[in-house]
Write a protein that holds these residues in place. Structure first.
Motif, PDB file in Angstrom:
ATOM      1  N   ALA A 103       0.835  -1.197   0.000  1.00  0.00           N
ATOM      2  CA  ALA A 103       0.000   0.000   0.000  1.00  0.00           C
ATOM      3  C   ALA A 103       0.876   1.255   0.000  1.00  0.00           C
ATOM      4  O   ALA A 103       0.986   1.936   1.012  1.00  0.00           O
ATOM      5  N   PRO A 104       1.540   1.539  -1.122  1.00  0.00           N
ATOM      6  CA  PRO A 104       2.326   2.777  -1.179  1.00  0.00           C
ATOM      7  C   PRO A 104       1.405   3.972  -0.995  1.00  0.00           C
ATOM      8  O   PRO A 104       0.256   3.967  -1.430  1.00  0.00           O
ATOM      9  N   MET A 105       1.904   4.990  -0.318  1.00  0.00           N
ATOM     10  CA  MET A 105       1.069   6.120   0.073  1.00  0.00           C
ATOM     11  C   MET A 105       1.507   7.393  -0.635  1.00  0.00           C
ATOM     12  O   MET A 105       2.649   7.528  -1.061  1.00  0.00           O
ATOM     13  N   HIS A 106       0.593   8.333  -0.702  1.00  0.00           N
ATOM     14  CA  HIS A 106       0.911   9.618  -1.322  1.00  0.00           C
ATOM     15  C   HIS A 106       1.483  10.603  -0.316  1.00  0.00           C
ATOM     16  O   HIS A 106       1.945  11.675  -0.689  1.00  0.00           O
ATOM     17  N   GLY A 107       1.476  10.222   0.965  1.00  0.00           N
ATOM     18  CA  GLY A 107       2.020  11.085   1.995  1.00  0.00           C
ATOM     19  C   GLY A 107       1.941  10.401   3.342  1.00  0.00           C
ATOM     20  O   GLY A 107       1.283   9.364   3.498  1.00  0.00           O
ATOM     21  N   ILE A 108       2.633  10.974   4.320  1.00  0.00           N
ATOM     22  CA  ILE A 108       2.607  10.443   5.677  1.00  0.00           C
ATOM     23  C   ILE A 108       2.441  11.602   6.661  1.00  0.00           C
ATOM     24  O   ILE A 108       2.763  12.748   6.351  1.00  0.00           O
ATOM     25  N   ALA A 109       1.946  11.291   7.846  1.00  0.00           N
ATOM     26  CA  ALA A 109       1.737  12.298   8.874  1.00  0.00           C
ATOM     27  C   ALA A 109       2.359  11.827  10.175  1.00  0.00           C
ATOM     28  O   ALA A 109       2.431  10.622  10.447  1.00  0.00           O
ATOM     29  N   MET A 110       2.772  12.777  10.988  1.00  0.00           N
ATOM     30  CA  MET A 110       3.353  12.431  12.283  1.00  0.00           C
ATOM     31  C   MET A 110       2.309  11.759  13.162  1.00  0.00           C
ATOM     32  O   MET A 110       2.588  10.771  13.835  1.00  0.00           O
ATOM     33  N   HIS A 111       1.100  12.280  13.157  1.00  0.00           N
ATOM     34  CA  HIS A 111      -0.013  11.671  13.885  1.00  0.00           C
ATOM     35  C   HIS A 111      -1.225  11.665  12.969  1.00  0.00           C
ATOM     36  O   HIS A 111      -1.543  12.682  12.349  1.00  0.00           O
ATOM     37  N   GLY A 112      -1.896  10.536  12.887  1.00  0.00           N
ATOM     38  CA  GLY A 112      -3.074  10.440  12.029  1.00  0.00           C
ATOM     39  C   GLY A 112      -2.706  10.303  10.567  1.00  0.00           C
ATOM     40  O   GLY A 112      -1.668   9.727  10.221  1.00  0.00           O
ATOM     41  N   GLU A 113      -3.549  10.851   9.698  1.00  0.00           N
ATOM     42  CA  GLU A 113      -3.381  10.730   8.253  1.00  0.00           C
ATOM     43  C   GLU A 113      -3.169  12.104   7.630  1.00  0.00           C
ATOM     44  O   GLU A 113      -3.622  13.123   8.163  1.00  0.00           O
ATOM     45  N   PRO A 114      -2.492  12.168   6.483  1.00  0.00           N
ATOM     46  CA  PRO A 114      -2.335  13.448   5.785  1.00  0.00           C
ATOM     47  C   PRO A 114      -3.691  14.025   5.402  1.00  0.00           C
ATOM     48  O   PRO A 114      -4.632  13.289   5.097  1.00  0.00           O
ATOM     49  N   ALA A 115      -3.805  15.335   5.410  1.00  0.00           N
ATOM     50  CA  ALA A 115      -5.087  15.981   5.127  1.00  0.00           C
ATOM     51  C   ALA A 115      -5.412  16.011   3.644  1.00  0.00           C
ATOM     52  O   ALA A 115      -6.587  15.996   3.266  1.00  0.00           O
ATOM     53  N   LEU A 116      -4.399  16.061   2.785  1.00  0.00           N
ATOM     54  CA  LEU A 116      -4.638  16.198   1.346  1.00  0.00           C
ATOM     55  C   LEU A 116      -4.776  14.832   0.684  1.00  0.00           C
ATOM     56  O   LEU A 116      -4.029  13.901   1.010  1.00  0.00           O
ATOM     57  N   PRO A 117      -5.687  14.697  -0.274  1.00  0.00           N
ATOM     58  CA  PRO A 117      -5.848  13.426  -0.989  1.00  0.00           C
ATOM     59  C   PRO A 117      -4.728  13.228  -2.003  1.00  0.00           C
ATOM     60  O   PRO A 117      -3.976  14.160  -2.317  1.00  0.00           O
ATOM     61  N   ALA A 118      -4.640  12.033  -2.542  1.00  0.00           N
ATOM     62  CA  ALA A 118      -3.582  11.715  -3.501  1.00  0.00           C
ATOM     63  C   ALA A 118      -3.677  12.551  -4.772  1.00  0.00           C
ATOM     64  O   ALA A 118      -2.674  12.804  -5.434  1.00  0.00           O
ATOM     65  N   ASP A 119      -4.876  12.994  -5.114  1.00  0.00           N
ATOM     66  CA  ASP A 119      -5.040  13.758  -6.355  1.00  0.00           C
ATOM     67  C   ASP A 119      -5.160  15.258  -6.112  1.00  0.00           C
ATOM     68  O   ASP A 119      -5.761  15.972  -6.912  1.00  0.00           O
ATOM     69  N   PHE A 120      -4.569  15.759  -5.017  1.00  0.00           N
ATOM     70  CA  PHE A 120      -4.693  17.187  -4.733  1.00  0.00           C
ATOM     71  C   PHE A 120      -4.061  17.998  -5.870  1.00  0.00           C
ATOM     72  O   PHE A 120      -3.115  17.566  -6.524  1.00  0.00           O
ATOM     73  N   ASP A 121      -4.608  19.185  -6.087  1.00  0.00           N
ATOM     74  CA  ASP A 121      -4.186  20.006  -7.215  1.00  0.00           C
ATOM     75  C   ASP A 121      -3.037  20.943  -6.851  1.00  0.00           C
ATOM     76  O   ASP A 121      -2.137  21.186  -7.647  1.00  0.00           O
ATOM     77  N   HIS A 122      -3.077  21.517  -5.635  1.00  0.00           N
ATOM     78  CA  HIS A 122      -2.024  22.426  -5.184  1.00  0.00           C
ATOM     79  C   HIS A 122      -2.193  22.638  -3.685  1.00  0.00           C
ATOM     80  O   HIS A 122      -3.248  22.333  -3.118  1.00  0.00           O
ATOM     81  N   PHE A 123      -1.157  23.150  -3.065  1.00  0.00           N
ATOM     82  CA  PHE A 123      -1.275  23.475  -1.647  1.00  0.00           C
ATOM     83  C   PHE A 123      -2.262  24.627  -1.477  1.00  0.00           C
ATOM     84  O   PHE A 123      -2.288  25.554  -2.285  1.00  0.00           O
ATOM     85  N   PRO A 124      -3.056  24.616  -0.399  1.00  0.00           N
ATOM     86  CA  PRO A 124      -4.118  25.618  -0.239  1.00  0.00           C
ATOM     87  C   PRO A 124      -3.615  27.055  -0.171  1.00  0.00           C
ATOM     88  O   PRO A 124      -4.352  27.982  -0.494  1.00  0.00           O
ATOM     89  N   TYR A 125      -2.378  27.257   0.240  1.00  0.00           N
ATOM     90  CA  TYR A 125      -1.849  28.610   0.410  1.00  0.00           C
ATOM     91  C   TYR A 125      -1.051  29.099  -0.799  1.00  0.00           C
ATOM     92  O   TYR A 125      -0.420  30.158  -0.740  1.00  0.00           O
TER      93      TYR A 125
END
Length: 609
Positions: free
Chosen positions: A28-50
């Motif tokens: 299950a390769p992932m599109h991202g990792i988080a220190m706690h919980g899961e990353p907020a952005l989905p694998a198909d995110f378009d750009h960072f919100p900022y």
């Protein structure tokens, strides 16, 4: 001036299943990792919100720093005062060097891919695996390979700054798997932040670096995989980065809205006053401001009045950290905790804030001020008490029950009641008044020390503190030196007291060890300025890194905060609730800011009016 933490680089596009040779398969390769919980952005995110994906490209932006540089290698101890700021800074963006993963500044601590296009990490965090993006290449056109990753681990661990050895020395095995795969195996999973740090490791080109001379200062431009290349080099004056027209990652979703200028210039100045005068003349574009008096009164020049310079207040969700006078406990004057506590009591924040800063500051009390991670005003939880139980004397009662606050004076600059309480502590520590001097009863030596500064703007605060100390017989000498000398002395711990800051994030971790761990107390160039050497601190640092749940993490950070506060290593000063920044209107930024505040690598040249 600017934060030193690793900053935004690139994020990950959608990931695919990846098979590794040798029988190892990432299920299950992932599109991202988080220190706690899961990353907020989905694998198909378009750009960072900022970031603004429609931001215009082109133009030049100029930044400024106080200091100089004599080396272009930001990864070694023999780097100049502000080299790492000029080349690799969290606020300027990772312009030259990149890593396997990148931090999203809109989350506490989540990473997405850059040089790696997939990542896999088991639940116990005993290893982490990456697949290198086949498009990734260095600015000289050579591909980024697994061999470069392995080389970077070894060279940074062996010859890089001490923090790299601390981090990467915990890797038990690093191995190449297939053509594009690399796996790092750790000694254990207790340091749950370690996989994240490996993801943020700078990747250097093996073919372009001589290992024998890597730890020596150099003015030869270094090669990276980032969007800019080193160009015009004038030590002590200017450093210029130019956009790489063949940058491999410019079309990645997370690069949309980043790296918008064709050229980045970094100018260097001897002191803050000269630098601000240059800003008023338009010689550089952006001036982050931390001086309330100047913010309120110094921006009355014509360019502000007519709108060519814009003043902005930016809110952010970060802990405010700690600004303070750091006491070097390696020095006999600060070895006794009662002396340190008395000195902290004698800083008259109320007088300084009113008379020097027009009341704009709030008082620092916690190393994670103004956040859920702060222990101030919060009684210790059962989890905290369990962590602290083996160290019954490490936390003072008022810090444990949440009632601690720094001393509040009457604002006179010489509150007699405060002075009396401080003098009682000093007398208990073995000092007595002898005329106008406070004398050590055993040695006969007067209590005195030097406050070492690198910026004349700090002098008025230090001099106000020194005047208060003088009233009870303590002689504090204020000395301001040039940036190069300051950096050298601080790296060698050759100081009594300095005015410095400990920035904080929403996910403190291994960087706290570099600041407070016993293992770094005698390591040159570490950030353990105060010489902390405490089993309780070491245990709380370990608890922070081992925490699996958010609840346990918060408890561990608060417990660490309580031990640090109770150690009285710092004279707490003050903080600004918001970020202040002034900019010439020829540059602009996206309307949306991250939880970390403004992100300079998303700024762009304003369209001509």
């Amino acid at each position: 001036m600017l934060n030193r933490a690793l900053g935004p680089m690139i994020a990950l596009a959608a990931l695919v299943m990846t098979g590794f040779a040798g029988g190892t398969v990432l299920a299950a390769p992932m599109h991202g990792i988080a220190m706690h919980g899961e990353p907020a952005l989905p694998a198909d995110f378009d750009h960072f919100p900022y970031a603004d994906p429609a931001a215009p490209k082109g133009g030049t932006i100029t930044y400024a720093f106080v200091g100089t540089y004599d080396s272009l290698n930001p990864f070694i101890v023999k780097s100049a005062t502000t080299t790492s700021r000029g080349i690799w800074d969290a606020s300027l963006g990772n312009n030259v060097f990149e890593s396997l993963l990148v931090r999203n500044r809109d989350e506490a601590f989540s990473l997405y891919g850059l040089l790696a296009d997939s990542v896999e990490m088991p639940e116990d965090r005993t290893s982490i695996s990456f697949t290198i993006n086949p498009k990734a290449k260095f600015s000289d056109g050579q591909p980024v390979t697994v061999d470069d990753v392995l080389f970077s681990l070894d060279i940074l661990k062996e010859k890089g700054r001490p923090i790299y050895k601390t981090w990467y020395g915990q890797v038990e095995k690093a191995e190449k798997i297939g053509e594009r795969g690399v796996k790092f195996t750790f000694k254990d999973g207790e340091n749950r932040e370690l996989p994240m740090l490996i993801g943020l490791m700078p990747i250097l080109p093996k073919h372009a670096i001589d290992p024998e001379t890597f730890d020596q200062s150099t003015l030869k431009p270094m090669i990276g995989s980032g969007p800019y290349v080193m160009a015009d080099i004038k030590p002590g004056e200017r450093f210029v980065l130019k956009r790489d027209p063949n940058y491999w990652g410019k079309d990645l979703p997370a690069k949309r809205g980043f790296d918008n200028f064709d050229e980045i210039r970094i100018d260097y100045y001897r002191d803050g006053n000269a630098m601000f005068e240059a800003f008023k003349k338009g010689l550089y574009d952006i001036n982050p401001e931390a001086d309330p008096a100047r913010w309120l009164e110094g921006y009355n020049f014509a360019a502000v009045t007519d709108g060519r310079v814009v003043k902005e207040t930016v809110k952010n969700g970060l802990p405010k950290g700690m600004l303070g006078f750091a006491m070097n406990t390696r020095r006999p004057a600060f070895a006794d905790i009662r002396v340190r506590k008395a000195l902290a009591m004698l800083f008259d924040f109320e007088w300084v804030n009113k008379n020097l800063f027009s009341g704009a500051y709030s008082r620092d009390a916690s190393f994670f001020q103004d956040s859920i991670l702060s222990s101030v005003g919060v009684p210790a939880s059962p989890t905290e008490k369990a962590l602290l139980a083996p160290f019954p004397d490490a936390v003072e009662p008022d810090v444990m029950d949440g009632t601690y606050q720094p001393t509040v004076s009457d604002g006179s600059g010489g509150d007699r009641k405060v002075m009396r309480s401080a003098l009682d502590l000093l007398q208990a520590a073995g000092y007595k008044l002898d005329g106008n001097a406070l004398i050590d009863e055993k040695t006969g030596q007067p209590l005195g020390f030097e406050i070492l500064l690198q910026d004349r703007n700090q002098e008025r605060v230090a001099l106000a503190f020194a005047r208060t100390l003088q009233r009870i017989g303590i002689k504090a000498t204020v000395r301001t030196v040039d940036s190069t000398q300051y950096q050298r002395r601080v790296q060698d711990f050759d100081f009594d007291m300095i005015m410095t800051s400990w920035p904080a994030s929403l996910s403190p971790g291994n960087e706290q060890g570099n600041r407070w761990s016993s293992t770094n107390v005698d390591v040159p160039a570490s950030f353990n300025y105060v010489g902390a050497k405490s089993p309780a601190i070491d245990a709380m640092l370990a608890a922070v890194l081992a925490a699996e749940s958010q609840e346990d993490f918060v408890a561990a950070v608060r417990a660490l905060d309580r031990v640090l506060i109770s150690g009285h290593y710092v004279v707490p000063l003050y903080y600004l609730p918001d970020q202040w920044v002034a900019r010439w209107a020829r540059v602009d930024h996206p309307k949306t800011q991250s939880v970390n505040g403004y992100t300079l690598s998303t700024w762009y040249a304003a369209p001509a009016k």
